[in-house]
Design an enzyme around this catalytic site. Structure first.
Site, mmCIF file in Angstrom:
data_model
loop_
_atom_site.group_PDB
_atom_site.id
_atom_site.type_symbol
_atom_site.label_atom_id
_atom_site.label_comp_id
_atom_site.label_asym_id
_atom_site.label_seq_id
_atom_site.Cartn_x
_atom_site.Cartn_y
_atom_site.Cartn_z
ATOM 1 N N PHE A 192 36.877 42.155 45.809
ATOM 2 C CA PHE A 192 38.123 41.809 46.505
ATOM 3 C C PHE A 192 38.371 42.652 47.739
ATOM 4 O O PHE A 192 39.134 42.268 48.595
ATOM 5 C CB PHE A 192 39.310 41.986 45.551
ATOM 6 C CG PHE A 192 39.215 41.096 44.371
ATOM 7 C CD1 PHE A 192 39.789 39.843 44.406
ATOM 8 C CD2 PHE A 192 38.504 41.483 43.253
ATOM 9 C CE1 PHE A 192 39.672 38.987 43.316
ATOM 10 C CE2 PHE A 192 38.391 40.644 42.164
ATOM 11 C CZ PHE A 192 38.969 39.385 42.198
ATOM 12 N N LYS B 100 37.192 45.877 50.671
ATOM 13 C CA LYS B 100 36.275 46.825 51.297
ATOM 14 C C LYS B 100 37.053 48.133 51.344
ATOM 15 O O LYS B 100 38.254 48.124 51.620
ATOM 16 C CB LYS B 100 35.931 46.379 52.712
ATOM 17 C CG LYS B 100 35.060 45.155 52.736
ATOM 18 C CD LYS B 100 34.483 44.934 54.116
ATOM 19 C CE LYS B 100 33.418 43.867 54.119
ATOM 20 N NZ LYS B 100 33.869 42.543 53.663
ATOM 21 N N ASP C 154 39.733 46.881 32.567
ATOM 22 C CA ASP C 154 38.456 46.882 33.300
ATOM 23 C C ASP C 154 37.883 48.297 33.319
ATOM 24 O O ASP C 154 37.434 48.785 34.362
ATOM 25 C CB ASP C 154 38.692 46.348 34.726
ATOM 26 C CG ASP C 154 37.403 45.901 35.392
ATOM 27 O OD1 ASP C 154 36.381 45.748 34.682
ATOM 28 O OD2 ASP C 154 37.402 45.698 36.622
HETATM 29 N N1 LIG Z 1 40.013 56.167 46.074
HETATM 30 C C1 LIG Z 1 38.732 55.998 46.347
HETATM 31 N N2 LIG Z 1 37.973 57.008 46.811
HETATM 32 C C2 LIG Z 1 36.661 56.815 47.078
HETATM 33 N N3 LIG Z 1 36.014 55.637 46.901
HETATM 34 C C3 LIG Z 1 36.712 54.602 46.446
HETATM 35 C C4 LIG Z 1 38.103 54.714 46.138
HETATM 36 N N4 LIG Z 1 38.541 53.520 45.685
HETATM 37 C C5 LIG Z 1 37.481 52.717 45.689
HETATM 38 N N5 LIG Z 1 36.375 53.342 46.139
HETATM 39 C C6 LIG Z 1 35.015 52.790 46.257
HETATM 40 O O1 LIG Z 1 35.104 51.408 46.562
HETATM 41 C C7 LIG Z 1 34.561 50.621 45.498
HETATM 42 C C8 LIG Z 1 35.359 49.330 45.353
HETATM 43 O O2 LIG Z 1 36.702 49.640 45.012
HETATM 44 P P1 LIG Z 1 37.508 48.787 43.944
HETATM 45 O O3 LIG Z 1 36.777 48.776 42.658
HETATM 46 O O4 LIG Z 1 38.900 49.293 43.882
HETATM 47 O O5 LIG Z 1 37.439 47.356 44.645
HETATM 48 P P2 LIG Z 1 37.706 45.921 44.029
HETATM 49 O O6 LIG Z 1 37.371 44.912 45.080
HETATM 50 O O7 LIG Z 1 39.076 45.862 43.477
HETATM 51 O O8 LIG Z 1 36.623 45.886 42.852
HETATM 52 P P3 LIG Z 1 36.422 44.776 41.716
HETATM 53 O O9 LIG Z 1 35.655 43.681 42.315
HETATM 54 O O10 LIG Z 1 35.667 45.498 40.614
HETATM 55 O O11 LIG Z 1 37.782 44.394 41.261
HETATM 56 C C9 LIG Z 1 34.588 51.540 44.272
HETATM 57 O O12 LIG Z 1 33.652 51.215 43.313
HETATM 58 C C10 LIG Z 1 34.312 52.889 44.904
HETATM 59 O O13 LIG Z 1 32.926 53.072 45.095
#
Ligand SMILES: Nc1ncnc2c1ncn2[C@@H]1O[C@H](COP(=O)(O)OP(=O)(O)OP(=O)(O)O)[C@@H](O)[C@H]1O
Length: 586
Positions: free
Chosen positions: A24, A26, A134
């Site tokens: 979802f 970046k 999750d």
């Molecule tokens: N606070 C943070 N500090 C450093 N890196 C981060 C942080 N938040 C997220 N990331 C990096 O970005 C990646 C993606 O973040 P996140 O899992 O929140 O995205 P998402 O699109 O919601 O994921 P998903 O598809 O699993 O729901 C994480 O796995 C991590 O490597």
């Protein structure tokens, strides 16, 4: 680049490189201009979110309500017509998963230290009426002080009747999903979280997943999970087996509860106290010293500043306050960068400089060119990588049921059953140093100048190590790394980097991995299915292997291979790396 791309952030943050990617969002590294603090910015394009916008909104709401030492803190949320930005605490140590992979598996004692931190975050969530849904090592990050922080609350649920109300939306990652989710029955979020915690603990202790489809037929995995069939490696202690069995109990009613886990013998072994899940700091604490600085910057009285702040709007005002407060707690100077103060107010502040100096003197022990507000410090960057996405289990066809409130954080038709939320455990024993570290406040870790300098020096060294090789990566010479902090590097017995590069390329192609090299770095990609067009979407796994020199104190440099996962399933990545490196590091 970032400046043009994210106009809403232009005046308040300096946007840096991408540090992660999910299904979802970046995620970018950035600096908060006023405080110089590093932050992570989760950027989500509304157009591509579609129906999942509700998932993002529930994540935002949850993050605003959950302030805990083991949950990544949200500072600011910017909701524009096209994009939602979540500005949050930056965790520089990467994903827990990569830490496990790099260490193969953790010893019981280290696993316990980590598990206690995760458990404290999860028990806190449950206590506040949330289920995470999750939990997996990719959603747990390490900060600079090796503390764990839970992220990604996109699938969390807060049933209106409380945590003891049943949910029905099956979601999360299959390998971590509890049997009741796969059976499509109503379930308790807290019980499903305990199952995932069991899978996670197994991964920490064994370096592998208890329920995996590798080697088996497609479609076998859900059956293995439903029957709770997993292997117990011989090295596991009796107590480890006991806690794992208690968590990976296929009948949720027989499963350990979060409350039982806080006091479980395995958790409290080695003279630990029961896990305390209460936050170290109050959610919305008033700090007059910090408020004063913020008030001066905005030309407000303290009272007016507090009034504005206490709306907790998670705007830039909130972000600046929380970031200053964090700096203060870490024993760092917590003044604002005056060059970003409006000109009129700046003139006034300069006239009033002496009191500011006095305040700086309080922290003189930590003021140096190595201070976080120093330009060298703010250039510090650390490596992160992208990850794979959690799936909707119903969508995958694993759970068959009509689609309802897919991925929504709030299950609409929850029904009540009784399952008490955890209460604060009684501290039966004296705190040991390990417990202290689990409950450590950031201030403790950096409040003494010696420790502070040591940590900053370490960071700067790390920065040098990271930046120097990058410059060289395009050239004909391999990067030179120091022997410290090399948990993601495999050492070879060969002293010719070119030969290692050739061997690596040959090993990758023998494993049918598509690769592209640039200098001494090879990027490998594995695609899903046969004959699929090789678009990024079909890319199952993407990683980089870099041949480098490793400087050691004892002997002449040796050739190593540095690994980095960019996209894809983490345990699959682990397997591929092992295969390739086995062929190369003979
Ligand atoms: N606070 C943070 N500090 C450093 N890196 C981060 C942080 N938040 C997220 N990331 C990096 O970005 C990646 C993606 O973040 P996140 O899992 O929140 O995205 P998402 O699109 O919601 O994921 P998903 O598809 O699993 O729901 C994480 O796995 C991590 O490597």
């Amino acid at each position: 680049m970032g400046r043009l791309k994210y106009p809403e952030l232009r005046t308040t943050y300096k946007v840096d490189r991408k540090i992660g990617e999910g299904g979802f969002a970046k995620v970018r590294l950035a600096s908060h201009l006023l405080t110089g603090e590093k932050v992570a910015i989760k950027v989500m394009e509304k157009a591509s979110l579609g129906r999942d916008l509700s998932r993002v909104l529930s994540e935002v709401e949850a993050l605003k309500n959950l302030t805990h030492q083991h949950i990544s803190q949200v500072y600011e949320v910017i909701d524009t017509e096209d994009v939602i930005y979540i500005i949050m605490e930056y965790c520089s140590g990467g994903e827990l998963f990569d830490y496990i992979v790099n260490n193969k598996r953790l010893c019981e004692s280290e696993a316990r230290g980590f598990f206690r931190q995760i458990l404290s975050a999860v028990a806190f969530l449950h206590n506040r009426g949330y289920a995470h849904r999750d939990l997996k090592p990719e959603n747990i990050l390490l900060d600079n002080d090796h503390n764990l922080k839970l992220i990604d609350f996109g699938l969390c649920a807060k049933p209106t009747g409380g945590i003891s109300v049943c949910l029905k939306t099956a979601c999360g990652s299959l390998n971590y999903a509890a049997p009741e989710l796969l059976l499509g029955v109503r379930y308790l979020g807290s019980q499903a979280d305990v199952w995932s915690l069991g899978v996670l603990l197994y991964a920490l202790l064994c370096g592998a997943l208890p329920f995996d489809d590798s080697g088996g037929k497609i479609g076998e995995l859900p059956q293995k999970i439903i029957h709770g069939q997993y292997e117990e490696p011989e090295h596991l202690s009796n107590l480890s087996r006991d806690i794992l069995r208690g968590m990976l109990q296929k009948n949720p009613r027989h499963r350990l509860t979060t409350e039982q886990l806080l006091n479980h013998k395995w958790v409290t072994l080695e003279c630990y106290d029961p896990v305390c899940y209460l936050p170290i700091y109050k959610h919305h604490e008033r700090d007059d010293q910090v408020l004063q600085i913020l008030a001066e910057h905005h030309n407000l009285t303290i009272q007016a500043a507090w009034q504005r702040l206490s709306n907790w709007a998670y705007d830039h005002f909130t972000a600046t306050y929380l970031l200053l407060l964090n700096k203060k707690r870490r024993g760092l100077p917590f003044n604002l960068n005056i060059s970003f103060t409006p000109a009129k107010i700046r003139a006034k502040l300069i006239q009033r400089r002496p009191p500011m100096k006095a305040q700086e003197n309080i922290h003189s022990s930590v003021m140096s060119p190595l201070s976080p507000s120093h330009p060298s410090y703010s250039r510090m960057v650390e490596g992160m990588q992208s990850r794979h996405t959690s799936v909707d289990l119903e969508e995958q066809g694993v759970v068959t049921r009509s689609r309802t409130s897919r991925k929504r954080g709030y299950d609409s038709d929850a029904e009540a059953v009784s399952s008490p939320a955890p209460t604060t455990p009684v501290n039966k024993r004296r705190k040991t140093s390990d417990t202290a570290s689990e409950n450590r406040t950031p201030t403790n870790s950096s409040s003494t100048p010696g420790k502070f300098f040591h940590s900053v020096e370490r960071k700067l060294n790390k920065m040098r190590n990271i930046l120097t090789p990058k410059k060289k990566a395009d050239s004909d010479t391999p990067a030179v790394l120091n022997a410290k902090d090399l948990h993601d590097v495999s050492v070879t017995s060969i002293d010719n980097p070119k030969k290692v590069l050739d061997d690596l390329t040959a090993a990758l192609s023998s494993c049918s991995i598509l690769c592209k090299s640039r200098g001494y770095t090879i990027r490998g990609k594995v695609f899903d299915g046969i004959g699929s067009d090789k678009k990024l979407n079909n890319c199952k796994l993407m990683f980089e292997l870099e041949v480098c020199w490793i400087k050691t104190d004892e002997r002449s440099p040796v050739v190593g291979i540095k690994r980095k996962r960019l996209k894809g399933d983490t345990f699959y990545y682990k397997k591929i790396c092992e295969q390739v490196l086995q062929l190369t590091v003979k």
